[in-house]
Design an enzyme around this catalytic site. Sequence first.
Site, PDB file in Angstrom:
ATOM      1  N   LYS A   9       0.833  -1.206   0.000  1.00 17.08           N
ATOM      2  CA  LYS A   9       0.000   0.000   0.000  1.00 17.08           C
ATOM      3  C   LYS A   9       0.870   1.260   0.000  1.00 17.08           C
ATOM      4  CE  LYS A   9      -3.881  -2.265   2.398  1.00 17.08           C
ATOM      5  NZ  LYS A   9      -4.681  -2.268   3.655  1.00 17.08           N
ATOM      6  N   TYR A  49     -12.534  -2.616  -2.918  1.00 19.79           N
ATOM      7  CA  TYR A  49     -13.066  -2.596  -1.553  1.00 19.79           C
ATOM      8  C   TYR A  49     -14.591  -2.529  -1.498  1.00 19.79           C
ATOM      9  CZ  TYR A  49      -8.312  -2.248   0.334  1.00 19.79           C
ATOM     10  OH  TYR A  49      -6.998  -2.503   0.689  1.00 19.79           O
ATOM     11  N   ASN A 112      -1.844  -0.188   7.397  1.00 22.58           N
ATOM     12  CA  ASN A 112      -1.234  -1.495   7.688  1.00 22.58           C
ATOM     13  C   ASN A 112      -0.386  -2.037   6.541  1.00 22.58           C
ATOM     14  OD1 ASN A 112      -3.329  -2.157   6.039  1.00 22.58           O
ATOM     15  ND2 ASN A 112      -4.448  -3.375   7.531  1.00 22.58           N
ATOM     16  N   HIS A 115      -1.755  -5.372   1.464  1.00 23.56           N
ATOM     17  CA  HIS A 115      -3.045  -6.032   1.236  1.00 23.56           C
ATOM     18  C   HIS A 115      -2.805  -7.445   0.731  1.00 23.56           C
ATOM     19  CE1 HIS A 115      -7.051  -7.007  -0.213  1.00 23.56           C
ATOM     20  NE2 HIS A 115      -6.437  -7.496  -1.284  1.00 23.56           N
ATOM     21  N   GLU A 126      -9.830  -9.870  -7.471  1.00 23.16           N
ATOM     22  CA  GLU A 126      -8.886  -8.754  -7.294  1.00 23.16           C
ATOM     23  C   GLU A 126      -7.805  -8.752  -8.376  1.00 23.16           C
ATOM     24  OE1 GLU A 126      -7.644  -9.272  -3.199  1.00 23.16           O
ATOM     25  OE2 GLU A 126      -9.652  -8.785  -2.460  1.00 23.16           O
TER      26      GLU A 126
HETATM   27  N1  UDP Z   1      -9.482  -0.839   7.726  1.00 21.38           N
HETATM   28  C1  UDP Z   1      -9.539   0.341   8.431  1.00 21.38           C
HETATM   29  N2  UDP Z   1     -10.239   0.360   9.611  1.00 21.38           N
HETATM   30  C2  UDP Z   1     -10.872  -0.744  10.108  1.00 21.38           C
HETATM   31  C3  UDP Z   1     -10.797  -1.945   9.377  1.00 21.38           C
HETATM   32  C4  UDP Z   1     -10.099  -1.960   8.192  1.00 21.38           C
HETATM   33  O1  UDP Z   1      -8.982   1.349   8.010  1.00 21.38           O
HETATM   34  O2  UDP Z   1     -11.474  -0.665  11.188  1.00 21.38           O
HETATM   35  C5  UDP Z   1      -8.750  -0.859   6.434  1.00 21.38           C
HETATM   36  C6  UDP Z   1      -7.382  -1.519   6.547  1.00 21.38           C
HETATM   37  O3  UDP Z   1      -6.503  -0.827   5.662  1.00 21.38           O
HETATM   38  C7  UDP Z   1      -7.657  -2.924   6.040  1.00 21.38           C
HETATM   39  C8  UDP Z   1      -8.699  -2.646   4.945  1.00 21.38           C
HETATM   40  O4  UDP Z   1      -9.499  -1.602   5.490  1.00 21.38           O
HETATM   41  O5  UDP Z   1      -6.483  -3.541   5.574  1.00 21.38           O
HETATM   42  C9  UDP Z   1      -9.574  -3.808   4.585  1.00 21.38           C
HETATM   43  O6  UDP Z   1     -10.138  -4.353   5.749  1.00 21.38           O
HETATM   44  P1  UDP Z   1     -10.223  -5.921   5.968  1.00 21.38           P
HETATM   45  O7  UDP Z   1     -11.079  -6.173   7.163  1.00 21.38           O
HETATM   46  O8  UDP Z   1     -10.631  -6.563   4.683  1.00 21.38           O
HETATM   47  O9  UDP Z   1      -8.721  -6.312   6.361  1.00 21.38           O
HETATM   48  P2  UDP Z   1      -7.577  -7.063   5.555  1.00 21.38           P
HETATM   49  O10 UDP Z   1      -8.243  -8.090   4.674  1.00 21.38           O
HETATM   50  O11 UDP Z   1      -6.813  -6.021   4.790  1.00 21.38           O
HETATM   51  O12 UDP Z   1      -6.721  -7.689   6.623  1.00 21.38           O
HETATM   52 MG    MG Z   2      -9.797  -7.919   3.336  1.00 20.26          MG
END
Ligand code: UDP
Ligand code: MG
Length: 150
Positions: A9, A49, A112, A115, A126
Amino acid sequence: MERTFIAIKPDGVKRGFIGKILQRFEDKSYKIVALKMLNVTQEQAKKHYAEHEGKAFYPSLIEYITSGPVVAMVLEGENVVAGARHIMGKTNPDEADVGTIRGDFAQAKEYNIVHGSDSVESAKREIAIYFSEDEMCENYKTMLEIVMGQ
Ligand code: UDP
Ligand code: MG
């Protein structure tokens, strides 16, 4: 062989972790079958997303993923979807184990740095958002494939 979609990212790119993050996946001997740097468009971000549309963090998530270039890739390997997520660590870096990418390089779940697809189905969806079929470079053997006689 299973494939997954991974993206470093914008914060990962800006903080200079492209090499370190790629190294974690190369160390596991996943095969890189596609790799490129790009600016994610609004359209790509919204498709990527879509499952999070309507959630409180959705607008900032779209802003974040479009805030600078990302490094997108397709990895191939045995159970690579789950394995790559294991290497990435939990969504919230607070809870991600030490030794994982998020556990070692990130502090907040909003930033974080990486992805990874959460299922084979998501991976297919994706990959199609970011890559065309002719961008796949599977016509070489990794050392692991050579060792395993594949
Ligand atoms: N995210 C965020 N706040 C939250 C949860 C998720 O900003 O409370 C963002 C974070 O960058 C995350 C992305 O949204 O990686 C997608 O969320 P997901 O639950 O799918 O997590 P991932 O699959 O990336 O672990
Ligand atoms: Mg996810």
